[in-house]
Design an enzyme around this catalytic site. Structure first.
Site, mmCIF file in Angstrom:
data_model
loop_
_atom_site.group_PDB
_atom_site.id
_atom_site.type_symbol
_atom_site.label_atom_id
_atom_site.label_comp_id
_atom_site.label_asym_id
_atom_site.label_seq_id
_atom_site.Cartn_x
_atom_site.Cartn_y
_atom_site.Cartn_z
ATOM 1 C CE LYS A 148 39.668 45.379 55.740
ATOM 2 N NZ LYS A 148 40.099 46.630 55.134
ATOM 3 C CD GLU A 201 41.164 34.273 44.270
ATOM 4 O OE1 GLU A 201 40.345 34.666 45.141
ATOM 5 O OE2 GLU A 201 41.480 34.952 43.278
ATOM 6 N N GLY A 252 43.922 46.006 53.258
ATOM 7 C CA GLY A 252 44.610 44.719 53.059
ATOM 8 C C GLY A 252 46.095 44.886 52.780
ATOM 9 N NE ARG A 253 46.120 49.381 48.204
ATOM 10 C CZ ARG A 253 44.794 49.355 48.127
ATOM 11 N NH1 ARG A 253 44.153 48.202 48.289
ATOM 12 N NH2 ARG A 253 44.095 50.447 47.897
ATOM 13 C CD GLU A 295 44.632 45.735 45.756
ATOM 14 O OE1 GLU A 295 44.294 44.737 45.100
ATOM 15 O OE2 GLU A 295 44.876 45.678 46.983
ATOM 16 C CG HIS A 320 74.296 38.902 34.614
ATOM 17 N ND1 HIS A 320 75.457 38.916 33.860
ATOM 18 C CD2 HIS A 320 74.643 39.334 35.849
ATOM 19 C CE1 HIS A 320 76.467 39.302 34.626
ATOM 20 N NE2 HIS A 320 75.993 39.570 35.849
ATOM 21 C CE LYS A 348 38.235 40.288 44.528
ATOM 22 N NZ LYS A 348 38.031 40.907 45.821
HETATM 23 O O1 F6P Z 1 41.011 41.482 45.575
HETATM 24 C C1 F6P Z 1 41.872 42.412 46.144
HETATM 25 C C2 F6P Z 1 41.903 42.274 47.614
HETATM 26 O O2 F6P Z 1 40.732 42.755 48.172
HETATM 27 C C3 F6P Z 1 43.103 42.968 48.215
HETATM 28 O O3 F6P Z 1 42.915 44.310 48.392
HETATM 29 C C4 F6P Z 1 43.291 42.205 49.466
HETATM 30 O O4 F6P Z 1 44.562 42.417 50.012
HETATM 31 C C5 F6P Z 1 43.080 40.793 48.965
HETATM 32 O O5 F6P Z 1 42.045 40.923 48.024
HETATM 33 C C6 F6P Z 1 42.724 39.780 50.000
HETATM 34 O O6 F6P Z 1 41.553 40.112 50.688
HETATM 35 P P1 F6P Z 1 41.165 39.382 52.023
HETATM 36 O O7 F6P Z 1 42.199 39.649 53.018
HETATM 37 O O8 F6P Z 1 39.827 39.950 52.401
HETATM 38 O O9 F6P Z 1 41.058 37.903 51.723
#
Ligand code: F6P
Length: 541
Positions: free
Chosen positions: A201, A207, A261-262, A347, A378, A506
């Site tokens: 987003k 990462e 995002g979620r 979250e 199990h 972060k």
């Molecule tokens: O660090 C949490 C977060 O902001 C989530 O809410 C989001 O889904 C994820 O990182 C990834 O963010 P992006 O889509 O901006 O890379």
């Protein structure tokens, strides 16, 4: 009435029900199932195995009414800026609005833009799936979605759940900055026929950008700098950053700041899903969610499935003090559903201040966890049945399997139903003693063994039974949980749509990283962090 006082009104019902185990409630009322179960389209929701009676249920519904769940729901659907800390509307529901009605954000109808992106996704998907879209090695055989959190969990979970419907290129997902994730995924892939979708987003997530850069290097090495661009698409709200990365606008699929995002699997973030299952099935997925949106908006609170899911969660979290909630799919392809719900729920509702910024006076979001049954049986079910914590569970099972394989499915369903029955009824000392006697054990042996075989029971669960795990059903299930989370956030008076809690780590990671390659001590850090950096550096060489 504030959240705490409103929730406290439930207390007398807990007191009354403490002495009324569910098994007695079932014996007393043969209509309990029909009173406490609901059907929506192809899905049936049984919530009769909960510690409620008619009065407690009415009080729960009253709580939702008092906490203005309906008003806040309407505000969300109307595009009000209910995400107050980020000053944004919350309109993932517009992404699956198939009604033809406009949806306004700050006075502007956003539906034409949504349709435009959907139609671009459709065209791209059709071209990739048919082979019309070609890269250096010809038709795309593999698609790698590079993203994390909401830009990974949704599509990864959905693609896995709907694998019987996948007839497009093979989908892969890379999320972790641990190089193992990318390396293991690329092993065996042909760069010349691989498409990377960089899903972010913000297009700044460390990462994802690290993985995207390494993917670009891998492609460039194989096909050369000139041809590399055609192996990349982007899903983002940040066009400046996607351009800077070198992804052309015609392979960039946008969305908007009012999609969290979620909550974004319904948006361009779902492109890997559409590529895998095709646009028509993706539409069914949206349709499923739309059915639930309409139900959430129109059904009275006492017949509203996500509202009831939320109220039962509040009941256990705040009144009975149960801190975790297990999601147990008896549907192996829903293996990542609990992980998906962890982000959605934890979250969203893992918050310690209310909308006014004041410390909350009630517990908020529970720990959500789970694994597919029957594997869980199990492993950790021992604790669910006989441990000292009570863990409310959601069971999910399909009436129809995707595979016709002997009596596997009947075994699966029987296990699912047996677990919720066992949790509810338990097994008393008298029953255990009688059974052991019948098996010929003497009194001493019975005295020794019996306590270990007692199940106290009265352990709550919900069960969802749906016809089949189709795109539509999956859309329904996800939307039910989304609205559950929203209702709980409303009752707790917290903002379910921000996530400031992920920021501190972060920032500190950025601070720490330079110390990991320089032999220089992070002087301003605590002794543990300093010690760990030192240990890392010494073990590194
Ligand atoms: O660090 C949490 C977060 O902001 C989530 O809410 C989001 O889904 C994820 O990182 C990834 O963010 P992006 O889509 O901006 O890379």
């Amino acid at each position: 009435m504030n959240a705490k006082s409103a929730i406290k009104t439930l207390e007398p019902h807990r007191k009354r029900l403490s002495d009324m185990p569910m098994r007695d409630l079932f014996v007393a009322d043969s209509k309990r199932f029909s009173k406490f179960s609901l059907t929506l389209d192809d899905l049936s929701f049984d919530f009769s195995k909960n510690r409620i009676d008619a009065d407690a249920f009415d009080a729960l519904v009253e709580l939702a009414r008092n906490r203005q769940v309906e008003e806040r729901r309407d505000a969300m659907f109307a595009g009000e800026h209910i995400n107050t800390t980020e000053d944004r509307a919350v309109l993932h529901t517009a992404l699956r609005n198939l009604s033809g009605d406009p949806v306004l954000v700050d006075g502007k109808n956003v539906m034409p833009e949504i349709r435009k992106v959907l139609s671009a996704m459709r065209k791209f998907s059709n071209d990739v799936r048919s082979g019309k879209y070609k890269v250096s090695g010809g038709k795309i055989t593999d698609v790698v979605n590079v993203g994390i959190g909401g830009s990974d969990l949704g599509p990864a979970m959905v693609v896995r759940a709907l694998s019987p419907y996948a007839d497009g290129p093979q989908a892969h997902f890379v999320s972790n900055v641990d190089g193992a994730d990318l390396a293991d995924t690329l092993k065996g892939l042909n760069p010349k026929t691989t498409l990377f979708i960089i899903a972010s987003k913000t297009f700044t997530t460390a990462e994802t950008m690290a993985n995207a850069r390494s993917a670009l290097a891998w492609i460039k090495k194989a096909v050369g700098v000139k041809k590399a661009g055609s192996h990349f698409a982007a899903l983002s709200t940040n066009l400046e950053a996607t351009r800077a990365f070198g992804i052309s606008d015609d392979r960039t699929f946008g969305f908007w700041d009012w999609v969290g995002g979620r909550y974004s699997v319904w948006s361009a973030i779902g492109l890997s899903v559409m590529l895998a299952i095709g646009p028509a099935r993706f539409r069914s997925f949206l349709e499923g969610a739309h059915i639930v949106d309409q139900h959430f908006c129109k059904a009275p609170l006492e017949k509203n499935i996500p509202v009831i899911m939320a109220l039962l969660g509040i009941w256990y979290r705040n009144i009975w003090g149960f801190g975790t909630h297990a999601v147990l799919p008896y549907d192996n392809r829903l293996a990542r559903f609990p992980a998906y719900l962890q982000q959605l729920d934890m979250e969203s509702n893992g918050k310690h201040v209310d909308l006014a910024g004041k410390t909350v006076r009630t517990e908020t979001g529970p720990v959500v966890w789970g694994e597919p049954g029957t594997n869980g049986q199990h492993a950790f079910y021992q604790l669910i049945h006989q441990g000292t914590d009570i863990i409310p569970c959601d069971f999910l099972v399909a009436a129809q399997p995707q595979e016709k394989l002997g009596n596997h499915h009947l075994m699966l369903v029987a296990n699912c139903l047996a677990q919720s029955e066992a949790l509810m009824t338990g097994k008393t000392l008298e029953e255990v003693t009688a059974e052991l006697k019948k098996n010929g054990l003497d009194e001493a042996a019975i005295e020794h063994l019996a306590p270990h075989k007692v199940f106290e029971g009265n352990r709550p669960s919900n069960t969802f039974i749906y016809r089949k795990l189709t795109p539509k059903t999956l859309g329904m299930l996800i939307a039910l949980y989304e609205h559950k989370v929203f209702v709980q956030g409303t009752i707790w008076d917290i903002n379910s749509f921000d996530q400031w809690g992920v920021e501190l780590g972060k920032v500190l990671a950025v601070e720490i990283q330079p110390f990991l390659s320089a032999d220089k001590s992070p002087t301003k850090k605590d002794s543990s962090t300093k010690g760990l950096v030192k240990a890392f550096l010494s073990l590194r060489s």
